[in-house]
Design a protein around this motif. Structure first.
Motif, PDB file in Angstrom:
ATOM      1  N   VAL A 143      17.727 -56.497  41.519  1.00  0.00           N
ATOM      2  CA  VAL A 143      18.561 -57.514  41.630  1.00  0.00           C
ATOM      3  C   VAL A 143      19.589 -57.467  40.647  1.00  0.00           C
ATOM      4  O   VAL A 143      18.702 -57.197  39.387  1.00  0.00           O
ATOM      5  N   THR A 144      20.991 -56.976  40.721  1.00  0.00           N
ATOM      6  CA  THR A 144      21.850 -57.381  39.607  1.00  0.00           C
ATOM      7  C   THR A 144      21.519 -58.448  38.744  1.00  0.00           C
ATOM      8  O   THR A 144      21.779 -59.054  38.758  1.00  0.00           O
TER       9      THR A 144
ATOM     10  N   VAL B   6      11.480 -54.770  34.776  1.00  0.00           N
ATOM     11  CA  VAL B   6      11.239 -55.423  35.759  1.00  0.00           C
ATOM     12  C   VAL B   6      10.886 -56.553  35.715  1.00  0.00           C
ATOM     13  O   VAL B   6       9.325 -57.473  34.665  1.00  0.00           O
ATOM     14  N   VAL B   7      10.231 -57.131  36.577  1.00  0.00           N
ATOM     15  CA  VAL B   7       9.705 -59.260  37.155  1.00  0.00           C
ATOM     16  C   VAL B   7       8.546 -59.113  37.913  1.00  0.00           C
ATOM     17  O   VAL B   7       8.629 -58.585  39.362  1.00  0.00           O
ATOM     18  N   MET B   8       7.638 -59.429  37.452  1.00  0.00           N
ATOM     19  CA  MET B   8       6.510 -59.880  38.667  1.00  0.00           C
ATOM     20  C   MET B   8       5.850 -61.055  38.161  1.00  0.00           C
ATOM     21  O   MET B   8       5.948 -61.569  37.044  1.00  0.00           O
TER      22      MET B   8
ATOM     23  N   ILE C 127      15.588 -55.839  37.870  1.00  0.00           N
ATOM     24  CA  ILE C 127      16.564 -56.648  37.472  1.00  0.00           C
ATOM     25  C   ILE C 127      17.693 -55.347  37.120  1.00  0.00           C
ATOM     26  O   ILE C 127      17.119 -54.430  35.542  1.00  0.00           O
ATOM     27  N   SER C 128      19.044 -55.295  37.526  1.00  0.00           N
ATOM     28  CA  SER C 128      19.798 -53.452  37.429  1.00  0.00           C
ATOM     29  C   SER C 128      20.486 -54.633  36.304  1.00  0.00           C
ATOM     30  O   SER C 128      21.594 -55.470  36.857  1.00  0.00           O
TER      31      SER C 128
ATOM     32  N   ALA D  92      17.011 -65.248  42.528  1.00  0.00           N
ATOM     33  CA  ALA D  92      17.418 -64.488  42.840  1.00  0.00           C
ATOM     34  C   ALA D  92      16.281 -63.497  42.620  1.00  0.00           C
ATOM     35  O   ALA D  92      15.608 -62.668  43.650  1.00  0.00           O
ATOM     36  N   VAL D  93      15.678 -64.111  42.024  1.00  0.00           N
ATOM     37  CA  VAL D  93      13.715 -63.591  41.479  1.00  0.00           C
ATOM     38  C   VAL D  93      13.114 -63.713  42.676  1.00  0.00           C
ATOM     39  O   VAL D  93      12.133 -62.726  42.741  1.00  0.00           O
TER      40      VAL D  93
END
Length: 85
Positions: free
Chosen positions: A4-5, A38-40, A29-30, A16-17
């Motif tokens: 996801v930008t 990084v999302v978790m 996440i860019s 979005a996440v």
């Protein structure tokens, strides 16, 4: 892994996440074209942290069994560190 930008994150927010987490266990996440975060989900993160702590405990026990440790007081340890600096 879904990317996801930062622009998408700003425009769509957490949705979005969440959409990415429906497809994969982690979302990258860019920011400015560079993968930065990084999302978790919290449950997966908690399990990840527990696993890290378990590994650290196993390594510490192996070090003790192999004799790779020092038995000293805090003051002695601090003195040793000071001398090494």
């Amino acid at each position: 892994m879904r990317v996801v930008t930062a622009t998408d994150l700003k425009a769509k927010g957490v949705a979005a996440v969440e959409a990415g987490l429906l497809e994969d266990e982690e979302v990258i996440i860019s920011v400015r074209g560079r993968n930065t975060y990084v999302v978790m989900d919290l449950h997966k993160y908690t399990k990840f942290r527990e696993d890290e702590l378990e590994i650290a405990l196993l390594e510490a026990r192996a070090d003790i069994e192999a004799g790779r440790y020092f038995d000293s007081s805090v003051n002695d340890h601090m003195q040793q560190i000071s001398e090494e600096l």
